[in-house]
Design a protein around this motif. Sequence first.
Motif, PDB file in Angstrom:
ATOM      1  N   LYS A  42       0.825  -1.206   0.000  1.00  0.00           N
ATOM      2  CA  LYS A  42       0.000   0.000   0.000  1.00  0.00           C
ATOM      3  C   LYS A  42       0.856   1.252   0.000  1.00  0.00           C
ATOM      4  N   HIS A  43       0.426   2.269  -0.746  1.00  0.00           N
ATOM      5  CA  HIS A  43       1.108   3.550  -0.766  1.00  0.00           C
ATOM      6  C   HIS A  43       0.903   4.226   0.585  1.00  0.00           C
ATOM      7  N   PRO A  44       1.990   4.695   1.246  1.00  0.00           N
ATOM      8  CA  PRO A  44       1.862   5.276   2.589  1.00  0.00           C
ATOM      9  C   PRO A  44       0.962   6.505   2.654  1.00  0.00           C
ATOM     10  N   ALA A  50      -6.658   7.485   4.131  1.00  0.00           N
ATOM     11  CA  ALA A  50      -7.732   6.543   4.466  1.00  0.00           C
ATOM     12  C   ALA A  50      -7.873   6.391   5.974  1.00  0.00           C
ATOM     13  N   GLY A  51      -6.761   6.298   6.675  1.00  0.00           N
ATOM     14  CA  GLY A  51      -6.795   6.154   8.120  1.00  0.00           C
ATOM     15  C   GLY A  51      -7.383   7.372   8.801  1.00  0.00           C
ATOM     16  N   LEU A 315     -14.262   1.042   7.268  1.00  0.00           N
ATOM     17  CA  LEU A 315     -14.123   2.298   6.527  1.00  0.00           C
ATOM     18  C   LEU A 315     -12.761   2.386   5.837  1.00  0.00           C
ATOM     19  N   TYR A 316     -11.731   1.948   6.543  1.00  0.00           N
ATOM     20  CA  TYR A 316     -10.385   1.988   5.964  1.00  0.00           C
ATOM     21  C   TYR A 316     -10.314   1.162   4.689  1.00  0.00           C
ATOM     22  N   GLU A 317     -10.876  -0.026   4.741  1.00  0.00           N
ATOM     23  CA  GLU A 317     -10.865  -0.901   3.561  1.00  0.00           C
ATOM     24  C   GLU A 317     -11.567  -0.236   2.379  1.00  0.00           C
ATOM     25  N   LEU A 322     -11.438   3.056  -2.750  1.00  0.00           N
ATOM     26  CA  LEU A 322     -11.808   4.254  -3.500  1.00  0.00           C
ATOM     27  C   LEU A 322     -10.565   5.014  -3.950  1.00  0.00           C
ATOM     28  N   LEU A 323      -9.595   5.144  -3.052  1.00  0.00           N
ATOM     29  CA  LEU A 323      -8.357   5.840  -3.396  1.00  0.00           C
ATOM     30  C   LEU A 323      -7.585   5.087  -4.479  1.00  0.00           C
ATOM     31  N   ASP A 324      -7.599   3.746  -4.406  1.00  0.00           N
ATOM     32  CA  ASP A 324      -6.934   2.952  -5.438  1.00  0.00           C
ATOM     33  C   ASP A 324      -7.596   3.160  -6.802  1.00  0.00           C
TER      34      ASP A 324
END
Length: 330
Positions: A42-44, A50-51, A315-317, A322-324
């Motif tokens: 995962k991109h930091p 997301a976190g 929510l993180y998942e 969505l960001l991906d």
Amino acid sequence: TKAYTAGINQNTLVGNASGQRPHPFLGRNIVAAAAPTGGKKKHPIKAILAGGIAGGLEICMTFPTEYVKTQLQLDERSAKPQYKGPIDCVKVTVRNHGFLGLYRGLSSLLYGSIPKASVRFSVYEFLRNRLVDENGKLSGARTLLCGLGAGVGEAIIIVCPMETVKVKFIHDQTQPNPKYKGFLHGVRTIIKEEGIRGTYQGLTATILKQGTNQMIRFFVYNRIKTYLQGDNPSDKTPIWVTFSSGFIAGAASVFGNTPLDVVKTRMQGLDAHKYNGFVDCVRKIAKNEGFFAFYKGTTPRLGRVCLDVAIVFTLYEKIMLLLDYVWKTD
């Protein structure tokens, strides 16, 4: 090629010729865990975003139970008890301050929850990206290590100072004449009177609590999620799987380290001057209030933490997916 957590298939069955699904923790063929959103690195920056979003949304939903838990832990048995239990605490608060009284101190926790979740998931993904094997899988021991690192990181950078301010702010609001006019005023007053060190009370207890918290949560979450997915792992994990896995992980962490949470809260309250460090606090609680004092506030904490972890991981998942989708990264 996507690298998923080992499921139950021809290549991963070990000592289970019948093909039956093994125990989520003891089964020999589940030897590696996926990250919260699958086996890919995962991109930091995505983890930070997301976190943070997940943490902010979650705390707005569950703060009342955090308020009740803190009140019960500060209601020491050695003094005249103010509350008879969680329900009585809610009744007294609503009667004296209205429904919004259950949200007193929200600002201090909200300001901390967003960066806390950002640091937690970004540190976890940072460590995981460096500890996964060539197939993108993480062993159980390394999952524990990544979770521990995430907890220690958030404890030092965010949790200790923010929790100290939160506990003092909530405790102050219950006094006849509160001296803090708001969150920012409270921060300024604490730093002016006690210095930066005043915001780092209970650091040892906080590191122990957060480290074990996240170590337990990430390990249990990944194991339960892997077990529920079985031989059908996917980036698009059903909500019921992530929510159930998070709920169980939250419960495990509560029973595992509530005593540390009680000690941390006492050392960060307005009466922190009573204790000469972590060991002294433990000794005095045990001597004056008995063993069960270490589990004060377990009921409201259990309700909040289980929902907290379930909501945050879910929510993180979804936010990460969505960001991906909108932000392609290698």
